[in-house]
Design a protein around this motif. Structure first.
Motif, PDB file in Angstrom:
ATOM      1  N   SER A 253      19.912  48.295   1.175  1.00  0.00           N
ATOM      2  CA  SER A 253      21.209  48.195   1.850  1.00  0.00           C
ATOM      3  C   SER A 253      21.784  46.795   1.660  1.00  0.00           C
ATOM      4  CB  SER A 253      21.054  48.502   3.349  1.00  0.00           C
ATOM      5  OG  SER A 253      20.106  47.633   3.944  1.00  0.00           O
ATOM      6  N   THR A 254      21.142  46.007   0.776  1.00  0.00           N
ATOM      7  CA  THR A 254      21.611  44.644   0.498  1.00  0.00           C
ATOM      8  C   THR A 254      22.042  44.468  -0.950  1.00  0.00           C
ATOM      9  OG1 THR A 254      19.325  43.939   0.066  1.00  0.00           O
ATOM     10  CG2 THR A 254      20.162  43.650   2.309  1.00  0.00           C
ATOM     11  N   GLU A 255      21.581  45.346  -1.828  1.00  0.00           N
ATOM     12  CA  GLU A 255      21.939  45.266  -3.250  1.00  0.00           C
ATOM     13  C   GLU A 255      22.963  46.352  -3.584  1.00  0.00           C
ATOM     14  OE1 GLU A 255      22.694  44.022  -6.349  1.00  0.00           O
ATOM     15  OE2 GLU A 255      20.688  43.097  -6.094  1.00  0.00           O
ATOM     16  N   THR A 256      24.063  45.956  -4.194  1.00  0.00           N
ATOM     17  CA  THR A 256      25.111  46.922  -4.549  1.00  0.00           C
ATOM     18  C   THR A 256      25.132  47.258  -6.034  1.00  0.00           C
ATOM     19  OG1 THR A 256      26.736  45.132  -4.815  1.00  0.00           O
ATOM     20  CG2 THR A 256      26.559  46.173  -2.622  1.00  0.00           C
ATOM     21  N   ASP A 257      24.385  46.505  -6.827  1.00  0.00           N
ATOM     22  CA  ASP A 257      24.374  46.698  -8.275  1.00  0.00           C
ATOM     23  C   ASP A 257      23.183  47.563  -8.681  1.00  0.00           C
ATOM     24  OD1 ASP A 257      24.368  46.597 -11.012  1.00  0.00           O
ATOM     25  OD2 ASP A 257      24.259  44.412 -11.168  1.00  0.00           O
TER      26      ASP A 257
END
Length: 382
Positions: free
Chosen positions: A138-142
């Motif tokens: 829920s912290t990485e969007t890539d």
């Protein structure tokens, strides 16, 4: 009351397949082996089963969490899964036994999860491509950045995880009523219900760490020995394989469940192998070849024993034979060992006869163990 804003979350499999959803449970990032569980009930037992250590569990049932979390149904003292994947979590907890909600417990124990994804599509992908490494964040969007970290994670094959889950100190589960027998239970990730099932039958269960030696077993002088379920690759668990070979050489009655079945197979000189996607759920059909009876079983395993069906297998400890098979794919679901006189001396099953959430078709196996103890140690223990 206004619902809190949703937090986007990302799930990426090691082959690059990506799913977008919302954070469920603790925020953060987690990695493990993606597996699917087909049970419609018993998620609390699933989450707290040490056999799920280092695994991210995908629930195939679309609606999860309606009975919340209670103080009685856990199989150990913590949640062991690395991550939790659900489609449609319950908005309201609806059970008089619940003390709080499922997501509250996931947050409390720091378990990262994801909700709102198409778990049917994910399950079909794992069924077709096999279980594989996965990351939830829920912290990485890539997706590419998360995939790179997924590919850095160790695979389940070759993983020796027994030391992570075994008890630090021995403890005793006393017999209910009159004590008939003493059993040494080697904890490879034991579920709480297992010694309870034995205790209900008059067995005093001494739960011992996985690094227990044969000398320590001899000091206890049990009427029988039990090896529990547990996580990881049985081929990597050299120490417990050696211990079981020593137990069998002394002709001590033996019963094993799940990982204990795989260790039994390797102790007998058989190979084990990784299943494409494993068996996990409470609806797995198995035939007991001893009786011809078909039972619906609870299972949780990613490895299996390689053994010929319908043939006697010569071992240093007697003659072994496959005793149970899975009816979906003919995977070995049980083994038995007989001495030179043809009498049963040891047996194991790949599934869970203690299944707390059910089904209970296989509970008779604990009675079979008691019968074996009675035949081999007719006087019992004092």
């Amino acid at each position: 009351m206004t619902a809190p804003p949703s937090i986007p979350a990302l799930l990426v499999l090691e082959d690059g397949r990506c799913f977008h959803g919302e954070s469920y449970g603790a925020e953060g990032e987690s990695f493990g082996e993606a597996v699917f569980a087909t049970a419609m009930t018993g998620y609390q037992e699933t989450l707290t089963d040490p056999s799920y250590h280092k695994q991210v569990v995908v629930m195939t049932a679309p609606h999860v969490g309606n009975t919340g979390w209670n103080a009685d149904d856990h199989e150990s003292d913590r949640i062991w899964v690395s991550g939790f994947v659900v489609r449609d979590p319950a908005r309201v907890t609806s059970s008089w036994r619940a003390s709080h909600g499922l997501e509250d417990e996931l947050r409390r124990q720091g378990v990262v999860g994801i909700k709102g994804i198409d778990t049917r599509a994910l399950t079909r992908h794992l069924r077709d491509k096999g279980s594989m490494r996965v990351g939830i964040s829920s912290t990485e969007t890539d997706p590419e950045a998360l995939l790179a970290r997924v590919l850095e994670q160790p695979a389940m094959s070759g993983a020796n995880l027994v030391a992570d889950v075994t008890t630090a100190e021995p403890y005793v589960v006393p017999a209910v009523g009159d004590k008939r027998f003493t059993v040494a239970a080697i904890d490879l990730g034991i579920k709480a219900m297992t010694p309870q099932r034995m205790a209900q039958r008059g067995i005093e269960v001494h739960v011992l760490p996985a690094d227990t030696t044969i000398e320590q077993v001899r000091e206890l002088n049990p009427d029988g020995v039990f090896f529990s379920n547990g996580p990881g690759d049985p081929a990597a668990a050299d120490q417990v394989i050696t211990l079981l070979q020593q137990v069998l050489a002394e002709q001590r009655p033996y019963f094993g469940i799940c990982f204990g079945n795989q260790i039994f197979g390797r102790a007998l000189g058989l190979d084990t192998y990784k299943l494409p996607f494993g068996h996990r759920g409470v609806n797995q059909p198995v035939m007991d070849l001893t009786t011809g009876k078909v039972e619906i079983t609870s299972q949780n395993h990613g490895f299996a024993v390689a053994a010929p069906l319908g043939e006697d297998i010569t071992t240093p400890y007697g003659t072994a034979r496959v005793s149970h098979i899975g009816l979906n794919d003919e995977v070995v679901e049980g083994l038995e060992l007989r001495d030179d006189s043809g009498a049963l001396s040891a047996f194991s099953v790949q599934y869970h006869p203690e299944a707390a959430a059910g089904p209970h078709d296989a509970a008779y196996l604990f009675d079979r163990f008691v019968d074996l103890l009675a035949e081999r140690s007719p006087e019992g223990t004092n």
